[in-house]
Design a protein around this motif. Structure first.
Motif, PDB file in Angstrom:
ATOM      1  N   ARG A  96      39.787  41.031  38.621  1.00 29.25           N
ATOM      2  CA  ARG A  96      39.555  39.683  39.149  1.00 29.25           C
ATOM      3  C   ARG A  96      40.858  38.888  39.207  1.00 29.25           C
ATOM      4  N   LEU A  97      41.610  38.950  38.132  1.00 26.70           N
ATOM      5  CA  LEU A  97      42.869  38.197  38.114  1.00 26.70           C
ATOM      6  C   LEU A  97      43.829  38.696  39.194  1.00 26.70           C
ATOM      7  N   PHE A  98      43.822  40.007  39.428  1.00 26.39           N
ATOM      8  CA  PHE A  98      44.719  40.602  40.421  1.00 26.39           C
ATOM      9  C   PHE A  98      44.425  40.060  41.818  1.00 26.39           C
ATOM     10  N   TYR A  99      43.154  39.891  42.109  1.00 25.60           N
ATOM     11  CA  TYR A  99      42.770  39.477  43.462  1.00 25.60           C
ATOM     12  C   TYR A  99      42.559  37.964  43.586  1.00 25.60           C
ATOM     13  N   ASP A 100      42.707  37.221  42.519  1.00 22.39           N
ATOM     14  CA  ASP A 100      42.349  35.798  42.533  1.00 22.39           C
ATOM     15  C   ASP A 100      43.594  34.936  42.751  1.00 22.39           C
ATOM     16  N   PRO A 101      43.599  34.098  43.797  1.00 21.20           N
ATOM     17  CA  PRO A 101      44.764  33.229  44.030  1.00 21.20           C
ATOM     18  C   PRO A 101      44.903  32.110  42.994  1.00 21.20           C
ATOM     19  N   ILE A 102      44.035  32.101  42.021  1.00 23.03           N
ATOM     20  CA  ILE A 102      44.113  31.089  40.961  1.00 23.03           C
ATOM     21  C   ILE A 102      45.470  31.138  40.240  1.00 23.03           C
ATOM     22  N   LEU A 103      46.143  32.275  40.319  1.00 24.86           N
ATOM     23  CA  LEU A 103      47.421  32.403  39.612  1.00 24.86           C
ATOM     24  C   LEU A 103      48.550  31.611  40.275  1.00 24.86           C
ATOM     25  N   SER A 104      48.429  31.298  41.544  1.00 26.75           N
ATOM     26  CA  SER A 104      49.541  30.619  42.234  1.00 26.75           C
ATOM     27  C   SER A 104      49.363  29.104  42.177  1.00 26.75           C
ATOM     28  N   ASP A 144      49.360  26.740  44.379  1.00 26.62           N
ATOM     29  CA  ASP A 144      48.458  26.079  45.331  1.00 26.62           C
ATOM     30  C   ASP A 144      47.204  26.905  45.601  1.00 26.62           C
ATOM     31  N   SER A 145      46.959  27.850  44.740  1.00 26.76           N
ATOM     32  CA  SER A 145      45.759  28.701  44.837  1.00 26.76           C
ATOM     33  C   SER A 145      45.621  29.386  46.205  1.00 26.76           C
ATOM     34  N   THR A 146      46.773  29.814  46.745  1.00 27.99           N
ATOM     35  CA  THR A 146      46.715  30.527  48.035  1.00 27.99           C
ATOM     36  C   THR A 146      47.168  31.976  47.922  1.00 27.99           C
ATOM     37  N   MET A 147      47.759  32.330  46.787  1.00 28.59           N
ATOM     38  CA  MET A 147      48.395  33.647  46.718  1.00 28.59           C
ATOM     39  C   MET A 147      47.983  34.382  45.439  1.00 28.59           C
ATOM     40  N   SER A 148      47.604  35.620  45.608  1.00 23.92           N
ATOM     41  CA  SER A 148      47.269  36.459  44.448  1.00 23.92           C
ATOM     42  C   SER A 148      48.237  37.638  44.401  1.00 23.92           C
ATOM     43  N   CYS A 149      48.102  38.452  43.383  1.00 30.98           N
ATOM     44  CA  CYS A 149      48.899  39.698  43.327  1.00 30.98           C
ATOM     45  C   CYS A 149      48.643  40.519  44.588  1.00 30.98           C
ATOM     46  N   ALA A 150      47.375  40.511  45.006  1.00 30.74           N
ATOM     47  CA  ALA A 150      46.975  41.332  46.150  1.00 30.74           C
ATOM     48  C   ALA A 150      47.546  40.826  47.462  1.00 30.74           C
ATOM     49  N   SER A 151      48.096  39.623  47.473  1.00 36.05           N
ATOM     50  CA  SER A 151      48.711  39.145  48.720  1.00 36.05           C
ATOM     51  C   SER A 151      49.884  40.037  49.110  1.00 36.05           C
ATOM     52  N   CYS A 152      50.569  40.573  48.133  1.00 36.77           N
ATOM     53  CA  CYS A 152      51.692  41.484  48.408  1.00 36.77           C
ATOM     54  C   CYS A 152      51.331  42.939  48.122  1.00 36.77           C
ATOM     55  N   HIS A 153      50.191  43.165  47.522  1.00 35.51           N
ATOM     56  CA  HIS A 153      49.799  44.525  47.144  1.00 35.51           C
ATOM     57  C   HIS A 153      48.357  44.760  47.590  1.00 35.51           C
ATOM     58  N   LEU A 154      48.212  45.080  48.871  1.00 35.22           N
ATOM     59  CA  LEU A 154      46.866  45.264  49.429  1.00 35.22           C
ATOM     60  C   LEU A 154      46.486  46.736  49.435  1.00 35.22           C
ATOM     61  N   PRO A 155      45.226  47.029  49.155  1.00 35.71           N
ATOM     62  CA  PRO A 155      44.810  48.433  49.148  1.00 35.71           C
ATOM     63  C   PRO A 155      45.121  49.155  50.456  1.00 35.71           C
ATOM     64  N   VAL A 156      44.946  48.482  51.582  1.00 41.62           N
ATOM     65  CA  VAL A 156      45.126  49.162  52.867  1.00 41.62           C
ATOM     66  C   VAL A 156      46.551  49.665  53.050  1.00 41.62           C
ATOM     67  N   ALA A 179      45.259  42.342  30.862  1.00 44.12           N
ATOM     68  CA  ALA A 179      44.108  42.698  31.699  1.00 44.12           C
ATOM     69  C   ALA A 179      44.576  43.195  33.065  1.00 44.12           C
ATOM     70  N   ILE A 180      45.544  42.499  33.665  1.00 43.15           N
ATOM     71  CA  ILE A 180      46.060  42.941  34.971  1.00 43.15           C
ATOM     72  C   ILE A 180      46.661  44.346  34.838  1.00 43.15           C
ATOM     73  N   ALA A 181      47.384  44.579  33.762  1.00 45.23           N
ATOM     74  CA  ALA A 181      47.989  45.896  33.550  1.00 45.23           C
ATOM     75  C   ALA A 181      46.904  46.970  33.411  1.00 45.23           C
ATOM     76  N   GLN A 182      45.824  46.625  32.726  1.00 46.72           N
ATOM     77  CA  GLN A 182      44.730  47.608  32.589  1.00 46.72           C
ATOM     78  C   GLN A 182      44.179  47.986  33.961  1.00 46.72           C
ATOM     79  N   PHE A 183      43.962  46.975  34.804  1.00 48.49           N
ATOM     80  CA  PHE A 183      43.456  47.285  36.150  1.00 48.49           C
ATOM     81  C   PHE A 183      44.471  48.141  36.907  1.00 48.49           C
TER      82      PHE A 183
END
Lengths: 387, 252
Positions: free
Chosen positions: A78-86, A88-100, A199-203
């Protein structure tokens, strides 16, 4: 052999002790800070998690102080994909690291919340659990837990502060429960950046190959998994082609092992510089302060390389053909270029090498495509949980 | 009949319990310290050394050892099945040299006449793969396994040289030795005392001697810059691995 068995026993022991300590902690009767929300009524039943991996893959290293649990992974996801970390709540880890993109963003360099472009391309997180010799292109983070802390406060990435993030997490409707389930905390006051990073490291440690690429099928005995050209590419990649009249491409010296990254730092012959001080991006040298490390970068995995364009630390090449053309020229002779950069092709007897012809380059590119693992990128367990 | 079955079950359980107990510890910790040298000086990565008239440097040196065995008359005490030594400093290290130390557990006290060391991964273990071993153990190291040989890479010795003495290190040499035919064992006659409060054994690898012929003339590394990747061509690898006898010195 006794030593090997003992290592397993020690790790199991540490896991049990760590989980046990967590349980003991939640039974403590210390008063909870009245300004924080009491979470002790929420059940805490940590279940250890064995990371699935293909049988022919090495065992996944897990640090003793961050054992894998089902709830830890779910919180991390959840933390990896949640923009709550940035900020302005627009960017998550997944913004630069997308599964595709096999957990890259398929951009030459990544851009943060303020629209400022970074210097480097995002690295694939596939099989990142096996990276135990530093993270980022320059190795400035020592572990996944350490790495996960940095983008939040990087001004050209999430441009936030951890105290802000922690405040948002504490007030969130569901995160306090997830932290309780993952780590047994008794109140929101015990939510910390270190637990978030754990938690992010575990994921991230669950981002392991499926073992279904053509190359994996070949390794597991399906000799027809690679066609003739892919097979020729494999022979050259691993310097196995001498009996088939094929030259050495020397790739595996840096991209070694089943994860196809040796986790080392190399100058791979990209730039001709008069002095080692002249590299525009000094890479590993910025971290170590040693001139001889200037222009060296961590070797990325080649698994799913066909999905992770553009290539190199600065995304300078858009295709694998361009990458092969670069390597086939045998570097520039810069003094800290790796030895094998200058040895691609047949030896010509005068200390130089032939490089690779068009067919040979094409065969290696075809082999690189045979490393594609679409099952991995489509694995439902690693997708965005908010969609 | 039933009571015999119960008795047998109890007996088997007892045996299982007994066999699960750790062996009684009768030995002590015994350490060995390893150094890489060049002609008596501790080897430093990237430092230029003379090999005859040829300036060379070293960038990587690492190796596996198998079946490290202390010898006393006809008695043999194996103290380790496999070990891994890497003399290459990490890029973040400030030191230019690495001095690995291994502490062997539960080594029987006493005096020994010699030691036998296998260089490389012995065939029995070399038949396995890194995925067969727990993470963090020597044989789990993926980078030192080569699919081409279906073998661990027993030893890596890489460096650069200056072929025309113009201060430009213009060529590389890379000796990556592996596969069962190049595994070597050597026995060294050495008085070794395994006693509490007694210093451990110091073992030195003089890498210069890997690059000297039997008559002490310099090995022609310009003509033999690399070990062959052809599994049937182990000539250079056998030459290099065969020199461990003269490469290694030890003292206590």
């Amino acid at each position: 052999m006794k030593i090997l068995v003992s290592t397993v026993q020690i790790r199991l022991f540490l896991l049990v002790v760590t989980l046990g300590l967590g349980l003991a902690q939640c039974d403590k009767n210390d008063p909870v800070d009245p300004t924080e929300t009491d979470l002790s009524g929420i059940p805490y039943n940590p279940q250890s998690y064995a990371i699935p991996k293909p049988a022919h893959f090495p065992q996944v290293p897990v640090p003793a102080d961050n054992p894998m649990t089902v709830d830890g992974i779910q919180l991390g996801r959840r933390l990896f994909y949640d923009p709550i970390l940035s900020a302005d709540s627009t960017m998550s880890c997944a913004s630069c690291h997308l599964p595709v993109g096999s957990f890259t963003d398929n951009k030459a360099v990544s851009t943060g919340i303020d629209g400022i472009a970074g210097r480097r391309s995002s690295m694939s997180l596939m099989n990142i659990a096996y990276a135990t010799n530093g993270l980022f292109w320059d190795g400035r983070a020592s572990s996944l837990e350490d790495q996960a802390l940095k983008p939040v406060e990087d001004p050209i990435e999430m441009h936030n502060t951890w105290p802000n993030v922690i405040e948002k997490l504490k007030k969130h409707a569901t995160y306090p429960t997830y932290f309780r389930k993952a780590f047994g905390i008794r109140s929101t006051g015990e939510i910390t950046k270190e637990l978030a990073a754990q938690a992010i490291a575990q994921f991230e440690r669950t981002l392991i190959s499926s073992g279904t690429s053509k190359f994996d099928r070949f390794l597991q005995g399906d000799v027809d998994a690679l066609d003739d050209e892919e097979f020729d590419g494999k022979l050259m990649f691993f310097d196995e082609g001498a009996s088939y009249g094929l030259p050495d491409a020397q790739c595996f010296h840096c991209h070694g092992g089943l994860t196809l990254t040796g986790n080392q730092y190399f100058n791979n012959g990209l730039d001709s510089v008069a002095s080692l001080d002249d590299f525009v991006d000094k890479g590993r040298g910025e971290v170590t302060g040693k001139q001889k490390n200037n222009g060296q970068f961590r070797t990325p995995t080649l698994r799913n390389i066909a999905l992770t364009a553009p290539y190199m630390h600065d995304g300078r090449f858009t295709t694998l053909d361009q990458v092969m053309l670069q390597y086939a020229d045998n570097g520039f002779g810069v003094e800290n270029e790796d030895i094998f950069i200058g040895q691609m092709g047949f030896p010509l007897g005068n200390g130089s090498y032939s490089g690779l012809n068009a067919y040979q380059r094409s065969a290696i590119v075809k082999f690189l495509h045979a490393l594609t693992d679409t099952t991995f990128v489509q694995n439902p367990d690693i997708q965005n949980p908010f969609k | 009949m039933k009571k015999y079955q119960i008795l047998a079950a109890l007996l088997l359980s007892g045996l299982a319990f007994y066999s699960c107990k750790d062996p009684v510890e009768t030995g002590i910790d015994f350490d060995m310290t390893f150094t890489a040298n060049f002609d008596g000086q501790q080897l430093e990565v990237d430092k230029i050394y003379p090999l005859g008239t040829l300036p060379i440097n070293f960038q990587r040196f690492r190796l596996y050892m198998s079946d490290i065995t202390l010898l006393r008359g006809t008695e043999e005490i194996r103290i380790s099945e496999v070990e891994y030594l890497d003399f290459t400093p990490s890029s973040s290290a400030t030191n230019l040299s690495v001095t690995p130390k291994i502490v062997f557990k539960n080594v029987p006290e006493g005096s020994y006449d010699g030691i036998r060391i296998g260089y490389g991964v012995k065939p029995e273990l070399n038949a396995k793969r890194p995925s067969d071993f727990p993470a963090g153990t020597p044989l789990a190291i993926e980078d030192d396994y080569w699919l081409g040989w279906k073998s661990y890479i027993f030893m890596v010795l890489d460096g650069r040289g200056d072929s025309d003495n113009d201060s430009n290190m213009d060529f590389g040499f890379s000796y990556h030795c592996g596969s069962d035919p190049v595994y070597r064992e050597f026995t060294y006659q050495q008085h070794i005392h395994v006693e509490k409060d007694h210093p451990g054994l110091q073992i030195a690898f003089d890498v210069r001697r890997f690059l000297l012929n039997d008559d002490n003339s310099p090995y022609d590394i310009l003509a033999n810059r690399a070990t062959s990747n052809e599994v049937s061509d182990t000539r250079v690898a056998e030459e290099i691995m065969g020199r461990f006898d003269s490469v290694v010195t030890m003292k206590q």
